[in-house]
Motif scaffolding. Structure first.
Motif, PDB file in Angstrom:
ATOM      1  N   LEU A 267      14.785   5.698   0.619  1.00 58.87           N
ATOM      2  CA  LEU A 267      15.875   6.641   0.857  1.00 58.87           C
ATOM      3  C   LEU A 267      15.415   7.890   1.591  1.00 58.87           C
ATOM      4  CD1 LEU A 267      17.759   6.373  -2.554  1.00 58.87           C
ATOM      5  CD2 LEU A 267      18.445   5.425  -0.339  1.00 58.87           C
ATOM      6  N   ASN A 268      14.165   8.284   1.388  1.00 59.67           N
ATOM      7  CA  ASN A 268      13.622   9.488   2.035  1.00 59.67           C
ATOM      8  C   ASN A 268      12.913   9.181   3.351  1.00 59.67           C
ATOM      9  OD1 ASN A 268      14.524  11.131  -0.061  1.00 59.67           O
ATOM     10  ND2 ASN A 268      12.644  10.851  -1.221  1.00 59.67           N
ATOM     11  N   ASP A 269      13.014   7.933   3.802  1.00 63.83           N
ATOM     12  CA  ASP A 269      12.331   7.515   5.041  1.00 63.83           C
ATOM     13  C   ASP A 269      10.836   7.851   5.019  1.00 63.83           C
ATOM     14  OD1 ASP A 269      14.619   6.414   6.211  1.00 63.83           O
ATOM     15  OD2 ASP A 269      15.252   8.380   6.957  1.00 63.83           O
ATOM     16  N   SER A 270      10.209   7.606   3.878  1.00 63.09           N
ATOM     17  CA  SER A 270       8.781   7.895   3.733  1.00 63.09           C
ATOM     18  C   SER A 270       7.891   6.852   4.399  1.00 63.09           C
ATOM     19  CB  SER A 270       8.412   7.988   2.252  1.00 63.09           C
ATOM     20  OG  SER A 270       9.104   9.058   1.659  1.00 63.09           O
ATOM     21  N   TYR A 271       8.448   5.705   4.672  1.00 62.78           N
ATOM     22  CA  TYR A 271       7.682   4.644   5.317  1.00 62.78           C
ATOM     23  C   TYR A 271       7.861   4.747   6.830  1.00 62.78           C
ATOM     24  CZ  TYR A 271       7.745   2.559   0.646  1.00 62.78           C
ATOM     25  OH  TYR A 271       7.610   2.324  -0.689  1.00 62.78           O
ATOM     26  N   SER A 272       6.793   5.052   7.528  1.00 63.44           N
ATOM     27  CA  SER A 272       6.881   5.118   8.988  1.00 63.44           C
ATOM     28  C   SER A 272       6.558   3.772   9.625  1.00 63.44           C
ATOM     29  CB  SER A 272       5.946   6.195   9.537  1.00 63.44           C
ATOM     30  OG  SER A 272       4.607   5.933   9.172  1.00 63.44           O
ATOM     31  N   LYS A 273       5.914   2.893   8.840  1.00 70.42           N
ATOM     32  CA  LYS A 273       5.574   1.558   9.328  1.00 70.42           C
ATOM     33  C   LYS A 273       5.932   0.527   8.265  1.00 70.42           C
ATOM     34  CE  LYS A 273       1.594   3.064  12.026  1.00 70.42           C
ATOM     35  NZ  LYS A 273       0.164   2.893  12.245  1.00 70.42           N
ATOM     36  N   LEU A 274       6.238  -0.668   8.720  1.00 73.97           N
ATOM     37  CA  LEU A 274       6.549  -1.761   7.801  1.00 73.97           C
ATOM     38  C   LEU A 274       5.362  -2.057   6.887  1.00 73.97           C
ATOM     39  CD1 LEU A 274       8.460  -3.987   6.848  1.00 73.97           C
ATOM     40  CD2 LEU A 274       7.556  -5.421   8.687  1.00 73.97           C
ATOM     41  N   GLU A 275       4.157  -1.896   7.404  1.00 75.47           N
ATOM     42  CA  GLU A 275       2.950  -2.175   6.619  1.00 75.47           C
ATOM     43  C   GLU A 275       2.853  -1.279   5.385  1.00 75.47           C
ATOM     44  OE1 GLU A 275       2.880  -1.769   9.983  1.00 75.47           O
ATOM     45  OE2 GLU A 275       2.530  -3.859  10.514  1.00 75.47           O
ATOM     46  N   GLN A 276       3.326  -0.042   5.490  1.00 77.41           N
ATOM     47  CA  GLN A 276       3.305   0.861   4.335  1.00 77.41           C
ATOM     48  C   GLN A 276       4.228   0.342   3.230  1.00 77.41           C
ATOM     49  OE1 GLN A 276       4.509   4.391   6.443  1.00 77.41           O
ATOM     50  NE2 GLN A 276       2.425   5.221   6.416  1.00 77.41           N
ATOM     51  N   PHE A 277       5.382  -0.149   3.630  1.00 76.65           N
ATOM     52  CA  PHE A 277       6.312  -0.739   2.668  1.00 76.65           C
ATOM     53  C   PHE A 277       5.711  -1.986   2.040  1.00 76.65           C
ATOM     54  CE2 PHE A 277       9.844  -3.777   1.916  1.00 76.65           C
ATOM     55  CZ  PHE A 277      10.444  -3.105   0.865  1.00 76.65           C
ATOM     56  N   GLU A 278       5.068  -2.820   2.855  1.00 75.82           N
ATOM     57  CA  GLU A 278       4.436  -4.039   2.349  1.00 75.82           C
ATOM     58  C   GLU A 278       3.356  -3.720   1.327  1.00 75.82           C
ATOM     59  OE1 GLU A 278       3.114  -5.878   5.942  1.00 75.82           O
ATOM     60  OE2 GLU A 278       4.989  -6.960   6.237  1.00 75.82           O
ATOM     61  N   VAL A 279       2.571  -2.684   1.576  1.00 76.94           N
ATOM     62  CA  VAL A 279       1.513  -2.291   0.633  1.00 76.94           C
ATOM     63  C   VAL A 279       2.118  -1.895  -0.706  1.00 76.94           C
ATOM     64  CG1 VAL A 279      -0.209  -0.496   0.156  1.00 76.94           C
ATOM     65  CG2 VAL A 279      -0.181  -1.630   2.382  1.00 76.94           C
ATOM     66  N   CYS A 280       3.210  -1.150  -0.687  1.00 74.07           N
ATOM     67  CA  CYS A 280       3.869  -0.756  -1.939  1.00 74.07           C
ATOM     68  C   CYS A 280       4.399  -1.977  -2.687  1.00 74.07           C
ATOM     69  CB  CYS A 280       5.000   0.223  -1.662  1.00 74.07           C
ATOM     70  SG  CYS A 280       4.428   1.873  -1.258  1.00 74.07           S
ATOM     71  N   CYS A 281       4.946  -2.931  -1.957  1.00 72.24           N
ATOM     72  CA  CYS A 281       5.459  -4.150  -2.599  1.00 72.24           C
ATOM     73  C   CYS A 281       4.328  -4.958  -3.218  1.00 72.24           C
ATOM     74  CB  CYS A 281       6.229  -4.993  -1.589  1.00 72.24           C
ATOM     75  SG  CYS A 281       7.785  -4.229  -1.091  1.00 72.24           S
ATOM     76  N   VAL A 282       3.214  -5.057  -2.527  1.00 73.94           N
ATOM     77  CA  VAL A 282       2.052  -5.772  -3.076  1.00 73.94           C
ATOM     78  C   VAL A 282       1.526  -5.047  -4.309  1.00 73.94           C
ATOM     79  CG1 VAL A 282      -0.351  -6.409  -2.624  1.00 73.94           C
ATOM     80  CG2 VAL A 282       1.420  -6.891  -0.917  1.00 73.94           C
ATOM     81  N   MET A 283       1.477  -3.719  -4.248  1.00 72.93           N
ATOM     82  CA  MET A 283       1.012  -2.949  -5.406  1.00 72.93           C
ATOM     83  C   MET A 283       1.934  -3.155  -6.599  1.00 72.93           C
ATOM     84  SD  MET A 283      -0.203   0.560  -3.503  1.00 72.93           S
ATOM     85  CE  MET A 283       0.079   1.542  -4.937  1.00 72.93           C
ATOM     86  N   PHE A 284       3.220  -3.360  -6.331  1.00 72.34           N
ATOM     87  CA  PHE A 284       4.171  -3.610  -7.417  1.00 72.34           C
ATOM     88  C   PHE A 284       3.961  -5.000  -8.022  1.00 72.34           C
ATOM     89  CE2 PHE A 284       8.238  -5.308  -8.869  1.00 72.34           C
ATOM     90  CZ  PHE A 284       8.527  -4.399  -9.864  1.00 72.34           C
ATOM     91  N   LEU A 285       3.729  -5.989  -7.174  1.00 69.59           N
ATOM     92  CA  LEU A 285       3.623  -7.374  -7.638  1.00 69.59           C
ATOM     93  C   LEU A 285       2.243  -7.746  -8.158  1.00 69.59           C
ATOM     94  CD1 LEU A 285       5.706  -9.075  -4.837  1.00 69.59           C
ATOM     95  CD2 LEU A 285       6.409  -8.614  -7.182  1.00 69.59           C
ATOM     96  N   LEU A 286       1.229  -7.002  -7.794  1.00 71.77           N
ATOM     97  CA  LEU A 286      -0.149  -7.332  -8.163  1.00 71.77           C
ATOM     98  C   LEU A 286      -0.376  -7.466  -9.669  1.00 71.77           C
ATOM     99  CD1 LEU A 286      -2.897  -7.888  -6.844  1.00 71.77           C
ATOM    100  CD2 LEU A 286      -3.393  -5.462  -7.065  1.00 71.77           C
ATOM    101  N   PRO A 287       0.133  -6.556 -10.513  1.00 71.75           N
ATOM    102  CA  PRO A 287      -0.147  -6.670 -11.942  1.00 71.75           C
ATOM    103  C   PRO A 287       0.689  -7.710 -12.683  1.00 71.75           C
ATOM    104  CG  PRO A 287       1.095  -4.683 -11.532  1.00 71.75           C
ATOM    105  CD  PRO A 287       0.763  -5.271 -10.189  1.00 71.75           C
ATOM    106  N   VAL A 288       1.652  -8.333 -12.027  1.00 72.13           N
ATOM    107  CA  VAL A 288       2.541  -9.274 -12.714  1.00 72.13           C
ATOM    108  C   VAL A 288       1.771 -10.390 -13.428  1.00 72.13           C
ATOM    109  CG1 VAL A 288       4.375 -10.976 -12.374  1.00 72.13           C
ATOM    110  CG2 VAL A 288       4.552  -8.713 -11.327  1.00 72.13           C
ATOM    111  N   PRO A 289       0.818 -11.061 -12.774  1.00 69.81           N
ATOM    112  CA  PRO A 289       0.070 -12.107 -13.498  1.00 69.81           C
ATOM    113  C   PRO A 289      -0.691 -11.568 -14.715  1.00 69.81           C
ATOM    114  CG  PRO A 289      -0.286 -12.325 -11.144  1.00 69.81           C
ATOM    115  CD  PRO A 289       0.452 -11.034 -11.356  1.00 69.81           C
ATOM    116  N   LEU A 290      -1.221 -10.358 -14.605  1.00 69.32           N
ATOM    117  CA  LEU A 290      -1.932  -9.767 -15.750  1.00 69.32           C
ATOM    118  C   LEU A 290      -0.978  -9.507 -16.910  1.00 69.32           C
ATOM    119  CD1 LEU A 290      -4.208  -7.175 -13.916  1.00 69.32           C
ATOM    120  CD2 LEU A 290      -4.903  -9.341 -14.959  1.00 69.32           C
TER     121      LEU A 290
END
Length: 71
Positions: free
Chosen positions: A26-49
């Motif tokens: 909402l705040n347009d904090s992501y200037s690149k798609l890769e930044q958004f992808e990193v946040c999504c990976v960081m969110f999904l990473l602990p799920v198996p644990l």
């Protein structure tokens, strides 16, 4: 008996959640798609644990009930 297990924040150094991702979108904090992808990976990473922790907990509860039932 107290188990010497690491805390969630000891394992996950940079926790991410949906509200943070939403706020950044909402705040347009992501200037690149890769930044958004990193946040999504960081969110999904602990799920198996977390799933493993739940399975261990359920196994312990079932074992505890079995012990109580047999005695």
């Amino acid at each position: 008996m107290y188990l010497q297990l690491p805390d969630y924040f000891d394992i996950i150094e940079h926790p991410m959640d949906f509200s943070t991702i939403r706020e950044k979108l909402l705040n347009d904090s992501y200037s690149k798609l890769e930044q958004f992808e990193v946040c999504c990976v960081m969110f999904l990473l602990p799920v198996p644990l977390l799933l493993l922790a739940v399975l261990v907990f359920l196994f312990c509860v079932a074992r505890f009930h079995l012990i109580l039932w047999l005695n």
